[in-house]
Enzyme design. Structure first.
Site, PDB file in Angstrom:
ATOM      1  CE  LYS A   1      67.500  21.201 -48.501  1.00 41.64           C
ATOM      2  NZ  LYS A   1      68.427  21.789 -47.550  1.00 41.64           N
TER       3      LYS A   1
ATOM      4  CG  ASP B   1      56.193  10.515 -60.863  1.00 39.82           C
ATOM      5  OD1 ASP B   1      56.480   9.307 -60.956  1.00 39.82           O
ATOM      6  OD2 ASP B   1      56.941  11.355 -60.345  1.00 39.82           O
TER       7      ASP B   1
END
Ligand SMILES: *[C@@H]1O[C@H](CO)[C@@H](O)[C@H](O)[C@H]1NC(C)=O
Ligand SMILES: *[C@@H]1O[C@H](CO)[C@@H](O)[C@H](O)[C@H]1NC(C)=O
Ligand SMILES: *[C@@H]1O[C@H](CO)[C@@H](O)[C@H](O)[C@H]1NC(C)=O
Ligand SMILES: *[C@@H]1O[C@H](CO)[C@@H](O)[C@H](O)[C@H]1NC(C)=O
Length: 962
Positions: A645, A756
């Site tokens: 998270k 990415d």
């Protein structure tokens, strides 16, 4: 016969002399030894009751024979019938025990426990078994019994356990009629385990009644036909129901829904048809397998969403159609969803609140055309091969979800108990406590576990604990147990290898072995409930100590002596070699220790030497970050990804932080974590997210970044953030991201490949400047001789460079490819692969430079501002698209370098501004044209403090697109 008389005479003499075991039983045992080979070596002399392994007596009569795993061979003769006081007979796990079960077994009128699991008995089960009125427990499973299940078993009114599974039994399930008994009469029976036979005919409706105590009904893998009788709904106590692997037809009766205690329901691999009834009352269901039936086409049944205990849903090949509701994946206990070979369509969205136990979603061969991937590196294995969403793989843009890879099932193995195992001598095995010994081994088979996650430690640890407690409470000399190799077999049984280690010695004696065998064969040991019904099958044990035969102990001794003598010479040589070697290795070893534990000294703040080379990143304590995020409160939870998270935090000075907290499963190795921090802390650029610090303690790994207030570019493009970007602003975002990448490729030393690049990883600051983030997959090119690193293919579907995918060679040009895709995303606001269409291909096909908007009307995002003021058009759009298409050239050498991309973008931006190209419509939430932003706040001037300014840009030589 003469022999027997002789023995008898001798024994009578003996009996008179000693007066211990009743002569008749001694004679019987001796005569059993005529056909039974390899009986324990201490089966000699005249007093079985006192000394013979596996024999127990009361009042000088034999009441119990337990010879589990004794390596018996041969046949069981009818003489057994003479042991008229026998209550327990356990001959389990003697693989070489063959022949029929003698009819004389029917004379053992006191017998209450009959266990012949895992032998090689054949022929029919004798009808005479029905005379044994005291029988409570029958386990004849895993033999080669043939013929029918005798009706007479229905006479055994005390029976609670009937296991005939895994034989070659034929014919129907016997039920009573008139004076003929049948299984329906067994009201006390809790277990009918009849799976893996050749039983045929219908499941008789009379079998079930409300008086039944049955909790486990296992009829899987037989040849049963006809309908499932609706009387099944009367067997209210059922907890496990397996009817799979038969040829049952017709509809599933709706009153099966009355079976509210059922936890495991298998109806798979039949010919069931019609509409599937609601099973919404079966709220205890953990495991539901309806696969491979021919139901009528059905939409995803909404009642499944009410089954909150569900761990496993298997509806492969069941004619499912329509979309799968996202909420399926938030069923709290869910581990596995297999819905392959159906007609499921629309978008797959695993959602952001999916079950934390979720391991596998297999949707292969459906009609899904879109995968909503909220989590970058989802820890769930998703399988989408054979769906339209994967059809684009022709471009070479393969993705993990579209590939053939089998689900890499996690595997459990009992860990070492804080010790270092040494190598054991031949045949011995190191126990979890690192003691070398000869364990008693075998396979535990669970016929209907309520879970499918074979990597879940807690289940197996409970099982280990249960086993140890059971052994301890029976005072067995067991040191430890080792579980390993959990596998699901083709019948969906869970198999698990068990090794039981002796305490105090390196081997068990016979007493130890047959007692452990009995404990497992007679179900005294009850595994934790999630494992469901089980049986154990032992391997042959060949290392008996103490009471072992003289010959074998002699040969062992000779072996040891010989071994020691040879070993002694070898040892001297080895010692010399080892000494030299150790000396040479010393320095290298010291270095290796330091490398294998990069945080060894880093943990103590004093020793600065080993700290990673951080320019500015600081180390935070766990308590500090806990404070800054108000105990990682829900309110501060601002996002999540595969790693865990992200929390918003506030430093005491008011500075905002974004804290990425790795979740347990996704923690990287210490080395990788250190490498990422080092990489991040040496890059500093206005278009890269800045690392502020990190935390590594309490088993926590956290990265602390500057907080970038306007979220991801993706959220803006999709309209989620409420920010609207006009053409000029989009150009600037592209330019900013390109500058960040140029820095990584051309200015960082050594160069860094991001690996990415995508719209989720481009963040927008308060002035809507682009900042590239998430370096989790980044790689440095350390070898200056090379322009590539060879590495496992990672990245995100749709952005992945096909050349990299095919060669596994990662170069800067792989980032350029992703950037080209990102450019197309910027003008289209579409995901790279949407509804099965790949944006690169779409643009390539639609592009026509002779037309307005290059013929891309259909593709260009309307909210780019084509409204009233669109007369100006999108100045430079053609060049922008050209540039993007060059970036996505198939071959890396044809793609521009990032610095060339920057120059061309600056060029386009210049023309656009010169043409007054901001076409911002009034009323958008954030006014976003260049002029207004720069007017609004000087601190927000996008390029105020940086090298690039417009004037300079104007003087750049123009790079005309070829
Ligand atoms: C069992 O199910 C049937 C059909 O669903 C229902 O009509 C019946 O009332 C139920 N019986 C009991 C005893 O719950
Ligand atoms: C369904 O049938 C296929 C093909 O026969 C088989 O491979 C698969 O294992 C079956 N599924 C289940 C859950 O048994
Ligand atoms: C999905 O399938 C259902 C039923 O076959 C159909 O009604 C629906 O239109 C399909 N939806 C999409 C998005 O194709
Ligand atoms: C077998 O082992 C157990 C425990 O190690 C011991 O108590 C018992 O005496 C042994 N039996 C024989 C026959 O040696």
């Amino acid at each position: 016969m003469r022999e027997r008389i002789l023995v008898l005479l001798l024994l009578v003499f003996n009996y008179v002399a000693k007066g211990e075991t009743a002569d008749e039983d001694l004679v019987t045992l001796k005569s059993l030894m005529d056909t039974l080979k390899k009986t324990p070596p201490n089966w000699e002399g005249s007093d079985p009751c006192d000394v013979w392994d596996g024999i127990k007596c009361e009042n000088s009569r034999v009441t119990s024979i337990t010879l589990s795993s004794m390596g018996l061979e041969g046949e069981l003769s009818g003489d057994i019938g003479s042991l008229s006081e026998l209550e327990t007979l356990d001959l389990s796990y003697n693989k070489d025990l063959t022949g029929p079960l003698p009819r004389a077994i029917g004379e053992l009128r006191k017998l209450s426990t009959l266990i012949l699991v895992g032998c090689s008995f054949n022929g029919p089960i004798p009808d005479e078994i029905g005379f044994l009125q005291e029988l409570r427990f029958i386990s004849l499973n895993s033999n080669s019994f043939t013929g029918r299940i005798p009706h007479s078993i229905g006479n055994l009114s005390n029976l609670y356990w009937l296991d005939l599974a895994d034989n070659e039994l034929q014919g129907p399930i016997p039920i009573s009629s008139g004076s003929v008994p049948g299984l329906d009469k067994l009201h006390h029976a809790k277990h009918f385990h009849l799976g893996k036979n050749n039983l045929s005919g219908n499941i008789p409706p009379q079998l079930f009644s409300s008086e039944m105590a049955l909790i486990h009904l296992l009829l899987e893998s037989n040849n049963l036909i006809g309908k499932i009788p609706s009387t099944l709904g009367l067997a209210k106590n059922l907890e496990v129901l397996r009817l799979d692997g038969n040829s049952l037809s017709g509809p599933v009766p709706s009153n099966i829904n009355n079976l509210t205690n059922v936890q495991e329901l298998y109806l798979s691999n039949n010919k069931l048809s019609g509409t599937l009834p609601s099973l919404s009352d079966m709220s205890a269901l953990n495991y539901l397998d309806l696969s491979n039936n021919t139901f009528e086409p059905l939409d995803f049944p909404s009642w499944i969403l009410t089954l909150t205990s569900l761990t496993t849903l298997n509806m492969e090949n069941t004619q499912l159609q329509g979309e799968i509701p996202d909420s399926l994946f938030s069923l709290v206990s869910l581990q596995t969803v297999v819905l392959k070979d159906n007609k499921i369509n629309g978008t797959l969205n695993v959602g952001s609140t999916y079950s934390k136990h979720l391991q596998l979603v297999d949707l292969e061969n459906n009609a899904i055309d879109n995968f909503e991937q909220k989590h970058d590196h989802l820890s769930v294995k998703i399988m989408l091969k054979g769906n339209p969403v994967c059809y684009e793989t022709v471009e070479g843009i393969a993705t993990p979800y579209c590939s053939d890879n089998q689900a890499n099932q996690l595997s459990y193995r009992t860990p070492w108990n804080n010790c270092q195992p040494s190598t054991c001598s031949l045949g011995q095995v190191a126990s979890p406590n690192c003691e070398c010994a000869y364990p008693y081994t075998g396979t535990l088979t669970f016929r209907a576990p309520s879970f499918s996650d074979l990597g879940n430690k807690s289940y197996f640890q409970q099982l280990e604990k249960g086993l140890m407690q059971s052994f301890e409470s029976h005072h067995l000399p067991v040191d430890s147990v080792l579980l390993s190799h959990p596998t699901e077999d083709p019948d969906h049984y869970l198999e698990l290898s068990l090794q039981v280690f002796p305490a105090g010695q390196d081997r068990f004696n016979r007493t130890g072995v047959y007692t452990i065998g009995f404990l497992l064969s007679n179900q005294t040991f009850k595994p934790p409930k999630v494992f469901g019904p089980f049986y154990f099958d032992a391997d042959k044990y060949e290392h008996f100590g103490n009471s072992g035969t003289m010959e074998s102990s002699k040969s062992v001794n000779i072996g040891i002596i010989a071994g020691a003598a040879v070993g002694g010479c070898v040892l001297v040589v080895l010692l010399v070699v080892a000494g030299v070697y150790a000396f040479c290795q010393k320095k290298r070893a010291e270095r290796a220790i330091g490398q294998s534990n990069p945080f060894r000294r880093w943990d103590t703040a004093e020793s600065k030497g080993d700290m990673p080379q951080l320019k500015e990143a600081r180390r935070f304590s766990f308590d500090e970050l806990k404070r800054y995020t108000r105990n990682f409160s829900q309110a501060n939870d601002i996002g999540s990804g595969g790693y865990g998270k992200v929390y918003k935090g506030t430093l005491p000075n008011g500075q905002l932080l974004a804290i990425k907290r790795a979740q347990r499963e996704s923690k990287q190795g210490r080395l990788e974590f250190k490498a990422e921090i080092e990489l991040l802390s040496r890059v500093h650029h206005k278009n890269l997210v800045t690392l502020i610090g990190f935390c590594f303690e309490h088993d926590e790994q956290m990265l602390v970044y500057e907080f970038v207030p306007n979220g991801t570019l993706k959220d803006t493009l999709t309209g989620k953030s409420g920010i609207r970007l006009d053409w000029v602003r989009r150009l600037k975002v592209a330019l900013g991201a390109a500058q960040g990448l140029t820095y990584l490729h051309e200015l960082a030393d050594p160069p860094i490949i991001h690996r990415d690049i995508k719209s989720n990883n481009v963040l927008l600051d308060e002035c809507l400047n682009a900042k590239v983030g998430d370096f989790g997959l980044s790689k440095s090119i350390v070898d200056p001789e090379k322009d590539h690193v060879t590495t496992q293919v990672k990245g995100t579907m749709g952005y992945l460079d096909p050349e990299y995918y095919m060669s596994q060679q990662l170069t800067e040009k792989s980032d350029v490819y992703s950037f080209g895709v990102l450019m197309l995303e910027i003008i289209s606001a579409r995901r790279p692969i949407e509804r099965g269409k790949y944006i690169v291909k779409e643009v390539r096909n639609a592009m026509d430079k002779t037309k307005v908007l290059c013929g891309l009307h259909e593709i260009i995002d309307p909210s780019i501002g084509l409204g009233a003021s669109s007369s100006i058009g999108l100045v430079g759009l053609d060049k922008f698209v050209d540039l993007a298409m060059k970036c996505v050239s198939d071959s890396g050498v044809e793609r521009p370098k990032m610095s060339e991309v920057v120059r061309e973008l600056e060029n386009i931006l210049h023309h656009s501004l010169a043409a007054g190209g901001s076409n911002d419509e009034s009323g958008s939430m954030i006014s976003s044209s260049y002029e207004e932003v720069s007017r609004g706040s000087s601190s927000c001037h996008p390029y105020s403090s940086e090298s690039f300014d417009l004037k300079a840009a104007l003087s750049y030589p123009k790079v005309e697109p070829k």
